[in-house]
Design a protein around this motif. Structure first.
Motif, PDB file in Angstrom:
ATOM      1  N   LYS A  35      12.052  -6.613  30.623  1.00 31.01           N
ATOM      2  CA  LYS A  35      12.904  -5.779  31.561  1.00 31.01           C
ATOM      3  C   LYS A  35      14.389  -6.240  31.469  1.00 31.01           C
ATOM      4  CE  LYS A  35       9.528  -5.288  35.455  1.00 31.01           C
ATOM      5  NZ  LYS A  35       8.896  -5.534  36.614  1.00 31.01           N
ATOM      6  N   ASN A  36      14.522  -7.275  30.922  1.00 27.81           N
ATOM      7  CA  ASN A  36      15.807  -7.787  30.719  1.00 27.81           C
ATOM      8  C   ASN A  36      16.635  -7.669  29.440  1.00 27.81           C
ATOM      9  OD1 ASN A  36      16.650  -9.587  33.825  1.00 27.81           O
ATOM     10  ND2 ASN A  36      14.524  -9.804  33.140  1.00 27.81           N
ATOM     11  N   VAL A  37      16.114  -7.638  28.281  1.00 31.90           N
ATOM     12  CA  VAL A  37      16.373  -7.467  27.085  1.00 31.90           C
ATOM     13  C   VAL A  37      16.684  -6.110  26.731  1.00 31.90           C
ATOM     14  CG1 VAL A  37      16.537  -8.281  24.725  1.00 31.90           C
ATOM     15  CG2 VAL A  37      15.594  -9.714  26.361  1.00 31.90           C
ATOM     16  N   THR A  38      17.460  -5.503  27.440  1.00 35.21           N
ATOM     17  CA  THR A  38      17.679  -4.059  27.199  1.00 35.21           C
ATOM     18  C   THR A  38      18.893  -3.784  26.340  1.00 35.21           C
ATOM     19  OG1 THR A  38      18.560  -3.615  29.255  1.00 35.21           O
ATOM     20  CG2 THR A  38      16.227  -3.425  28.952  1.00 35.21           C
ATOM     21  N   ASN A  39      19.875  -4.602  26.315  1.00 38.07           N
ATOM     22  CA  ASN A  39      21.283  -4.298  25.821  1.00 38.07           C
ATOM     23  C   ASN A  39      21.712  -5.593  25.344  1.00 38.07           C
ATOM     24  OD1 ASN A  39      22.596  -5.313  28.025  1.00 38.07           O
ATOM     25  ND2 ASN A  39      22.204  -3.265  28.950  1.00 38.07           N
ATOM     26  N   ASN A  40      22.826  -5.725  24.594  1.00 39.69           N
ATOM     27  CA  ASN A  40      23.440  -6.946  24.073  1.00 39.69           C
ATOM     28  C   ASN A  40      22.515  -7.766  23.232  1.00 39.69           C
ATOM     29  OD1 ASN A  40      25.966  -6.130  25.402  1.00 39.69           O
ATOM     30  ND2 ASN A  40      25.450  -7.090  27.243  1.00 39.69           N
ATOM     31  N   PHE A  41      21.847  -7.247  22.412  1.00 41.34           N
ATOM     32  CA  PHE A  41      20.697  -8.022  21.581  1.00 41.34           C
ATOM     33  C   PHE A  41      21.176  -7.930  20.107  1.00 41.34           C
ATOM     34  CE2 PHE A  41      18.886  -3.650  22.700  1.00 41.34           C
ATOM     35  CZ  PHE A  41      18.948  -3.353  21.398  1.00 41.34           C
ATOM     36  N   HIS A  42      20.641  -8.744  19.170  1.00 38.58           N
ATOM     37  CA  HIS A  42      20.912  -8.566  17.834  1.00 38.58           C
ATOM     38  C   HIS A  42      19.894  -7.490  17.231  1.00 38.58           C
ATOM     39  CE1 HIS A  42      22.062 -12.698  19.370  1.00 38.58           C
ATOM     40  NE2 HIS A  42      23.095 -12.619  18.390  1.00 38.58           N
ATOM     41  N   ILE A  43      20.655  -6.618  16.298  1.00 40.79           N
ATOM     42  CA  ILE A  43      20.113  -5.639  15.627  1.00 40.79           C
ATOM     43  C   ILE A  43      19.171  -6.463  14.363  1.00 40.79           C
ATOM     44  CG2 ILE A  43      20.312  -3.498  14.170  1.00 40.79           C
ATOM     45  CD1 ILE A  43      20.693  -3.224  17.233  1.00 40.79           C
ATOM     46  N   ILE A  44      18.136  -5.857  14.336  1.00 39.21           N
ATOM     47  CA  ILE A  44      17.245  -6.401  13.277  1.00 39.21           C
ATOM     48  C   ILE A  44      17.097  -5.367  12.394  1.00 39.21           C
ATOM     49  CG2 ILE A  44      14.795  -7.276  12.607  1.00 39.21           C
ATOM     50  CD1 ILE A  44      16.723  -9.126  14.380  1.00 39.21           C
ATOM     51  N   TYR A 105      17.192 -15.819  21.141  1.00 40.06           N
ATOM     52  CA  TYR A 105      17.902 -14.855  20.315  1.00 40.06           C
ATOM     53  C   TYR A 105      17.451 -13.500  20.684  1.00 40.06           C
ATOM     54  CZ  TYR A 105      19.562 -13.189  15.728  1.00 40.06           C
ATOM     55  OH  TYR A 105      20.222 -12.352  14.752  1.00 40.06           O
ATOM     56  N   PRO A 106      18.021 -12.979  21.755  1.00 40.58           N
ATOM     57  CA  PRO A 106      17.538 -11.400  22.030  1.00 40.58           C
ATOM     58  C   PRO A 106      17.671 -10.356  20.888  1.00 40.58           C
ATOM     59  CG  PRO A 106      18.823 -12.528  23.580  1.00 40.58           C
ATOM     60  CD  PRO A 106      18.954 -13.439  22.591  1.00 40.58           C
ATOM     61  N   ASN A 107      16.714  -9.602  20.582  1.00 37.73           N
ATOM     62  CA  ASN A 107      16.676  -8.696  19.241  1.00 37.73           C
ATOM     63  C   ASN A 107      16.081  -7.516  19.497  1.00 37.73           C
ATOM     64  OD1 ASN A 107      13.844  -9.096  18.358  1.00 37.73           O
ATOM     65  ND2 ASN A 107      14.362 -11.198  19.041  1.00 37.73           N
ATOM     66  N   GLY A 108      16.633  -6.668  18.723  1.00 43.36           N
ATOM     67  CA  GLY A 108      15.899  -5.411  19.051  1.00 43.36           C
ATOM     68  C   GLY A 108      16.405  -4.354  17.529  1.00 43.36           C
ATOM     69  N   HIS A 109      16.038  -3.116  17.499  1.00 41.63           N
ATOM     70  CA  HIS A 109      16.414  -2.432  16.364  1.00 41.63           C
ATOM     71  C   HIS A 109      16.580  -1.127  16.862  1.00 41.63           C
ATOM     72  CE1 HIS A 109      12.579   0.200  16.578  1.00 41.63           C
ATOM     73  NE2 HIS A 109      11.729  -0.549  16.512  1.00 41.63           N
ATOM     74  N   THR A 110      17.070   0.122  15.959  1.00 43.35           N
ATOM     75  CA  THR A 110      17.462   1.281  16.262  1.00 43.35           C
ATOM     76  C   THR A 110      16.644   2.023  15.297  1.00 43.35           C
ATOM     77  OG1 THR A 110      19.468   0.966  14.868  1.00 43.35           O
ATOM     78  CG2 THR A 110      19.725   0.632  17.000  1.00 43.35           C
ATOM     79  N   LEU A 111      15.512   1.869  14.901  1.00 43.98           N
ATOM     80  CA  LEU A 111      14.888   2.706  13.957  1.00 43.98           C
ATOM     81  C   LEU A 111      13.993   3.811  14.456  1.00 43.98           C
ATOM     82  CD1 LEU A 111      13.248  -0.463  12.097  1.00 43.98           C
ATOM     83  CD2 LEU A 111      15.226   1.011  11.204  1.00 43.98           C
ATOM     84  N   ARG A 112      13.672   3.963  15.645  1.00 39.81           N
ATOM     85  CA  ARG A 112      12.835   5.054  16.028  1.00 39.81           C
ATOM     86  C   ARG A 112      13.773   6.496  15.797  1.00 39.81           C
ATOM     87  NH1 ARG A 112      10.921   2.583  21.976  1.00 39.81           N
ATOM     88  NH2 ARG A 112       9.410   1.353  21.104  1.00 39.81           N
ATOM     89  N   PRO A 113      12.888   7.312  15.440  1.00 36.85           N
ATOM     90  CA  PRO A 113      13.543   8.649  15.263  1.00 36.85           C
ATOM     91  C   PRO A 113      13.751   9.514  16.561  1.00 36.85           C
ATOM     92  CG  PRO A 113      11.105   8.885  14.886  1.00 36.85           C
ATOM     93  CD  PRO A 113      11.458   7.460  15.102  1.00 36.85           C
ATOM     94  N   GLU A 114      14.894  10.134  16.466  1.00 40.52           N
ATOM     95  CA  GLU A 114      15.543  10.870  17.623  1.00 40.52           C
ATOM     96  C   GLU A 114      14.459  12.150  18.172  1.00 40.52           C
ATOM     97  OE1 GLU A 114      19.753  11.913  17.129  1.00 40.52           O
ATOM     98  OE2 GLU A 114      20.228   9.701  17.016  1.00 40.52           O
ATOM     99  N   SER A 115      13.756  12.556  17.113  1.00 42.20           N
ATOM    100  CA  SER A 115      12.985  13.569  17.418  1.00 42.20           C
ATOM    101  C   SER A 115      11.817  13.604  16.373  1.00 42.20           C
ATOM    102  CB  SER A 115      13.695  15.090  17.377  1.00 42.20           C
ATOM    103  OG  SER A 115      14.324  15.188  16.147  1.00 42.20           O
ATOM    104  N   PHE A 116      10.849  14.477  16.707  1.00 44.85           N
ATOM    105  CA  PHE A 116       9.726  14.403  16.106  1.00 44.85           C
ATOM    106  C   PHE A 116       9.624  15.854  14.953  1.00 44.85           C
ATOM    107  CE2 PHE A 116       7.992  11.727  19.399  1.00 44.85           C
ATOM    108  CZ  PHE A 116       8.388  10.393  18.735  1.00 44.85           C
ATOM    109  N   ALA A 117       9.125  15.680  13.574  1.00 42.62           N
ATOM    110  CA  ALA A 117       8.922  16.912  12.905  1.00 42.62           C
ATOM    111  C   ALA A 117       7.805  17.665  13.261  1.00 42.62           C
ATOM    112  CB  ALA A 117       9.039  16.417  11.520  1.00 42.62           C
ATOM    113  N   HIS A 118       6.790  16.957  13.917  1.00 46.90           N
ATOM    114  CA  HIS A 118       5.585  17.837  14.509  1.00 46.90           C
ATOM    115  C   HIS A 118       5.535  17.611  15.743  1.00 46.90           C
ATOM    116  CE1 HIS A 118       5.050  16.464  10.390  1.00 46.90           C
ATOM    117  NE2 HIS A 118       4.850  17.798  10.170  1.00 46.90           N
ATOM    118  N   ASP A 119       4.911  18.638  16.514  1.00 43.86           N
ATOM    119  CA  ASP A 119       4.199  18.500  17.987  1.00 43.86           C
ATOM    120  C   ASP A 119       2.802  18.361  17.989  1.00 43.86           C
ATOM    121  OD1 ASP A 119       4.103  18.408  20.631  1.00 43.86           O
ATOM    122  OD2 ASP A 119       4.946  20.392  21.005  1.00 43.86           O
TER     123      ASP A 119
END
Length: 224
Positions: A35-44, A105-119
Motif C-alpha cells: 500500500k505504501n511503496v507505490t512511487n519513489n522506489f528504485h528501479i530494478i 530499499y523500496p524497489n519496483g520495475h517498469t517491465l509490464r506491457p502497456e497493452s496485450f497483443a491478444h485478447d
C-alpha cells in the motif's frame, strides 16, 4: 467429553501449528509495503529483461504457485513434523529477508506491457493480476524462492525417496513457476538470481547440516 478429548489429542499431536503464527507478522507487513511503496522506489532492471518475451500462458503456473506451496506445507504438517519445520524455517527465513529488503530499499520495475497483443482468457487473467499486484517489492522474488524451497523439501524428504514421478512433477512445476515470473513481466531477472542466491544460502544452513549437528537438531526436534 469425547469431543474435548479429541480436541486435546489433536492439539498435542499437531502442536507444531504454532509456526503458522508467522502469518501474523508476514501478511500485515507485506500489506503495508504494497500500500505504501507505490512511487519513489528504485528501479530494478537488467539488460536481459528486454530480451525476455511476454507470454501470457505462463499465468497458469504463476497462479499454481499458491497451491504448490500450500499443498507442500499442509502435506508435511500432517505427515512429517521434521520436514515441516525445515520447510517452514526455509520459507520464513527468506520471506523475512524479503520484507526487510523491501522496507529499507523500496524497489519496483517498469517491465509490464502497456497493452496485450491478444485478447483471451490468459491475458484477462494477467490483467486482473496486474490490477491486484503492484510492480513493487520485487527482490528476492518470493515466487521463485518459495518454489525452490518446496522442491528442495520434496527432494530431501524421506517421504518421497522412492517417488520419482512426484519429484519430477515438482521439478516441472518449480521451473515453470520460475519462468512465469519473467514471462509475465512480474519480475526482473535480477529478482530471480537473488532468489536463487538466497535459496542456496538457506539450503546450506538448513539442509546441509553435519551428522553431529543433525543429531543434535533431532533431539531438540523431538521435544517440540
Amino acid at each position: 467429553m469425547i469431543l474435548l478429548k479429541y480436541i486435546r489429542n489433536f492439539l498435542v499431536k499437531y502442536s507444531h501449528a504454532w509456526v503458522f503464527l508467522y502469518g501474523l507478522i508476514y501478511f500485515p507487513w507485506f500489506t503495508y509495503l504494497e500500500k505504501n511503496v507505490t512511487n519513489n522506489f528504485h528501479i530494478i532492471h537488467m539488460a536481459i529483461d528486454d530480451s525476455i518475451p511476454f507470454v501470457e500462458y505462463f499465468v497458469v503456473p504463476y497462479f499454481l504457485w499458491f497451491g504448490y506451496v500450500a499443498a507442500a506445507v499442509a502435506y508435511f504438517f500432517f505427515k512429517n513434523k521434521h520436514d515441516f519445520y525445515r520447510l517452514c524455517g526455509f520459507l520464513a527465513a527468506g520471506m523475512t529477508i524479503f520484507l526487510v529488503v523491501s522496507t529499507i530499499y523500496p524497489n519496483g520495475h517498469t517491465l509490464r506491457p502497456e497493452s496485450f497483443a491478444h485478447d483471451n482468457i490468459f491475458t484477462q487473467a494477467v490483467a486482473w493480476l496486474y490490477s491486484t499486484d503492484t510492480p513493487t517489492n520485487l527482490f528476492p522474488s518470493i515466487h521463485v524462492y518459495n518454489s525452490l524451497g518446496v522442491h528442495i523439501a520434496v527432494t530431501k524428504s524421506e517421504c518421497f525417496r522412492e517417488k520419482k514421478k512426484t519429484k519430477f512433477v515438482s521439478l516441472l512445476l518449480c521451473v515453470s513457476i520460475i519462468l512465469s515470473t519473467m514471462f509475465l513481466k512480474q519480475h526482473s531477472f535480477f529478482d530471480v538470481i537473488t532468489a536463487f542466491a538466497m535459496a542456496g544460502i538457506f539450503f546450506c544452513l538448513i539442509y546441509m547440516k553435519s551428522p553431529a549437528a543433525e543429531e543434535s537438531y533431532e533431539k531438540q526436534f523431538h521435544h517440540i
